[in-house]
Design a protein around this motif. Structure first.
Motif, PDB file in Angstrom:
ATOM      1  N   SER A   1       0.827  -1.210   0.000  1.00 14.81           N
ATOM      2  CA  SER A   1       0.000   0.000   0.000  1.00 14.81           C
ATOM      3  C   SER A   1       0.858   1.255   0.000  1.00 14.81           C
ATOM      4  O   SER A   1       0.527   2.246  -0.656  1.00 14.81           O
ATOM      5  CB  SER A   1      -0.964   0.004   1.188  1.00 14.81           C
ATOM      6  OG  SER A   1      -0.261   0.034   2.407  1.00 14.81           O
TER       7      SER A   1
ATOM      8  N   ALA B   1       2.158   1.700  -3.548  1.00 13.12           N
ATOM      9  CA  ALA B   1       1.109   2.266  -4.400  1.00 13.12           C
ATOM     10  C   ALA B   1       0.882   3.738  -4.070  1.00 13.12           C
ATOM     11  O   ALA B   1       0.641   4.548  -4.973  1.00 13.12           O
ATOM     12  CB  ALA B   1      -0.185   1.470  -4.250  1.00 13.12           C
TER      13      ALA B   1
ATOM     14  N   SER C   1      -4.363   2.362  -3.091  1.00 12.13           N
ATOM     15  CA  SER C   1      -3.372   2.121  -2.024  1.00 12.13           C
ATOM     16  C   SER C   1      -4.026   2.018  -0.648  1.00 12.13           C
ATOM     17  O   SER C   1      -3.501   1.360   0.246  1.00 12.13           O
ATOM     18  CB  SER C   1      -2.303   3.222  -2.009  1.00 12.13           C
ATOM     19  OG  SER C   1      -2.773   4.399  -1.395  1.00 12.13           O
TER      20      SER C   1
END
Length: 93
Positions: A38, A41, A88
């Motif tokens: 995450s 991203a 994300s």
């Protein structure tokens, strides 16, 4: 377009570039420390938003592209970057 508006655009795009690069750096550094997808991203999403502002400014100021086209470039890349940022927030570790 007036000279003062051109200068204001250059200044604002420079500030966006500096702050955006800072956010990308911090998010990527956190990703390397935690290996969290995450955070990777998130770094990519903010990178796309930052590059969108940079490309739009370059297109308008250096390549002679019209202001409306520059705004369109910025808007498309900002939307794409925000989509990555939203992704994300939902990526499982």
């Amino acid at each position: 377009m007036s000279q003062s508006v051109s200068i204001a655009i250059i200044i604002s795009k420079t500030i966006i570039l500096i702050l955006g690069c800072g956010i990308v750096y911090i998010a990527y550094k956190a990703h390397r420390r935690t290996r969290s997808p995450s955070l990777r991203a998130l770094a990519v999403g903010f990178g796309v938003v930052t590059i969108g502002a940079l490309f739009a400014g370059i297109a308008h100021q250096l390549l002679g592209v019209g202001l409306q086209t520059g705004i369109l470039i910025n808007s498309i890349l900002t939307a794409f970057g925000f989509a990555i940022i939203i992704y994300s927030l939902y990526v499982e570790r």
